[in-house]
Design a protein around this motif. Structure first.
Motif, short mmCIF file in Angstrom:
data_model
loop_
_atom_site.label_atom_id
_atom_site.label_comp_id
_atom_site.label_asym_id
_atom_site.label_seq_id
_atom_site.Cartn_x
_atom_site.Cartn_y
_atom_site.Cartn_z
N UNK A 175 0.81 -1.21 0.00
CA UNK A 175 0.00 0.00 0.00
C UNK A 175 0.85 1.27 0.00
N UNK A 176 1.97 1.24 0.73
CA UNK A 176 2.81 2.43 0.84
C UNK A 176 3.40 2.85 -0.50
N UNK A 177 3.54 1.90 -1.44
CA UNK A 177 4.14 2.18 -2.74
C UNK A 177 3.13 2.17 -3.88
N UNK A 178 1.86 2.04 -3.55
CA UNK A 178 0.84 1.85 -4.56
C UNK A 178 0.32 3.18 -5.09
N UNK A 179 0.23 3.31 -6.39
CA UNK A 179 -0.32 4.52 -6.98
C UNK A 179 -1.82 4.57 -6.73
N UNK A 180 -2.33 5.77 -6.52
CA UNK A 180 -3.76 5.94 -6.32
C UNK A 180 -4.20 5.91 -4.87
N UNK A 181 -3.30 5.47 -3.97
CA UNK A 181 -3.67 5.45 -2.55
C UNK A 181 -3.72 6.87 -2.01
N UNK A 182 -2.86 7.74 -2.53
CA UNK A 182 -2.86 9.14 -2.10
C UNK A 182 -2.24 9.31 -0.73
N UNK A 183 -2.45 10.47 -0.17
CA UNK A 183 -1.86 10.78 1.13
C UNK A 183 -2.79 10.32 2.24
N UNK A 184 -2.79 9.03 2.46
CA UNK A 184 -3.60 8.42 3.51
C UNK A 184 -3.13 8.90 4.88
N UNK A 185 -4.07 9.17 5.78
CA UNK A 185 -3.70 9.59 7.13
C UNK A 185 -3.05 8.42 7.86
N UNK A 186 -1.80 8.62 8.27
CA UNK A 186 -1.05 7.62 9.02
C UNK A 186 -0.55 8.27 10.30
N UNK A 187 -1.20 7.99 11.40
CA UNK A 187 -0.91 8.63 12.68
C UNK A 187 0.33 7.99 13.29
N UNK A 188 1.31 8.82 13.59
CA UNK A 188 2.56 8.33 14.20
C UNK A 188 2.40 8.40 15.72
N UNK A 189 1.98 7.28 16.31
CA UNK A 189 1.68 7.25 17.74
C UNK A 189 2.93 6.89 18.54
N UNK A 190 3.97 7.70 18.34
CA UNK A 190 5.20 7.57 19.12
C UNK A 190 5.81 8.95 19.20
N UNK A 191 6.79 9.09 20.05
CA UNK A 191 7.34 10.41 20.33
C UNK A 191 8.43 10.81 19.34
N UNK A 192 8.30 12.01 18.80
CA UNK A 192 9.35 12.55 17.93
C UNK A 192 10.59 12.91 18.72
N UNK A 193 10.49 12.94 20.05
CA UNK A 193 11.67 13.17 20.89
C UNK A 193 12.53 11.91 20.98
N UNK A 194 11.90 10.76 20.97
CA UNK A 194 12.64 9.49 21.02
C UNK A 194 13.18 9.14 19.65
#
Length: 274
Positions: free
Chosen positions: A191-210
């Motif tokens: 899915x991550x490389x598939x054309x037509x999927x578009x900018x699907x919302x992918x929530x990064x549920x981890x800390x950008x500090x870590x």
């Protein structure tokens, strides 16, 4: 609004989903959590003690080594997880279909992302994904299933290409089997490389500090931090007391900090805390 959350995996995959169910309830949104192996469910409200995570079979005997050995390990791990998914595919599919009846939004964890994507496409339902570690290509880090070494940006991107190819080889047949059941055309990539999927919302549920320094994810991959369980959640999970081994370790004096990423094995042979 009715939200369906789909999770499969171990404690680290399911517990954050339960926290999200509770948050939905607090916000007045009706939510439903479907999880393997029993496909029992939790309606929004107090976190149920009946919730159990569907645990994938462990792939044992795997050591992380550099170079070609690491690639073979990744292939073996993916093949092991893919076999568990394959052996239970029809049961999983029926569970996902039941869980997504009359829903307005699907939120899926990592191990059901491809399956949820196909179901969402067939039913024309919005989809969002939850990630608890970096799982999309970035120049900042290598694909951690491939290596945990610090590499230059272009080499980091190459590790993601390798990871995607190995993962697709392991899961391709079952992804297209599900799509055939749903009357969808076959695809030839994740899915991550598939054309037509578009900018699907992918929530990064981890800390950008870590995990600092990721600047190429875009607005559709927001960092929101870890979904921290409350004291009430911990009681519902049966986690009000520490294990005897951990109590002993904590009371032994000062110790170095240790961060563990759930199913990701530490490169240290003897981590300070097991």
């Amino acid at each position: 609004m009715r939200i369906t959350l789909l999770a499969r995996g171990t404690r680290g995959d399911v517990q954050p989903m339960l926290v999200l169910v509770r948050n939905c309830a607090d916000a007045g949104t009706k939510s439903f959590l479907g999880h393997r192996r029993t496909w029992s469910s939790s309606q929004s409200g107090p976190v149920s003690r009946r919730i159990r995570s569907g645990r994938l079979a462990r792939v044992s005997g795997i050591r992380r080594r550099a170079g070609a050995a690491r690639c073979r390990q990744r292939q073996k791990a993916d093949a092991g997880f893919a076999k568990v998914a394959h052996d239970n595919l029809e049961l999983t599919h029926q569970g996902v279909l039941r869980a997504t009846e009359r829903t307005d939004l699907i939120v899926a964890g990592v191990l059901l992302a491809e399956h949820a994507s196909s179901v969402a496409e067939s039913k024309n339902i919005p989809l969002a994904l939850l990630h608890f570690a970096p799982l999309r290509r970035t120049r900042a880090y290598a694909a951690f299933p491939v290596t945990t070494r610090q590499l230059p940006g272009p080499l980091n991107l190459m590790t993601w290409t390798l990871f995607e190819r190995v993962a697709w080889k392991a899961y391709a047949a079952d992804v297209n089997r599900v799509r055939a059941w749903l009357g969808l055309p076959a695809v030839n990539s994740l899915m991550a490389r598939r054309e037509g999927v578009g900018e699907l919302l992918e929530i990064q549920a981890f800390s950008a500090e870590i995990v600092p320094g990721i600047s190429d994810y875009g607005e559709h991959r927001p960092f929101v931090g870890f979904f921290t369980p409350t004291a009430e959640d911990r009681r519902a999970f049966g986690e009000t007391a520490l294990s005897a081994d951990l109590e002993t370790w904590l009371s032994a004096g000062d110790a170095p900090a240790y961060l563990d990423s759930a199913a990701c094995r530490s490169r240290t042979r003897k981590p300070p805390c097991a």
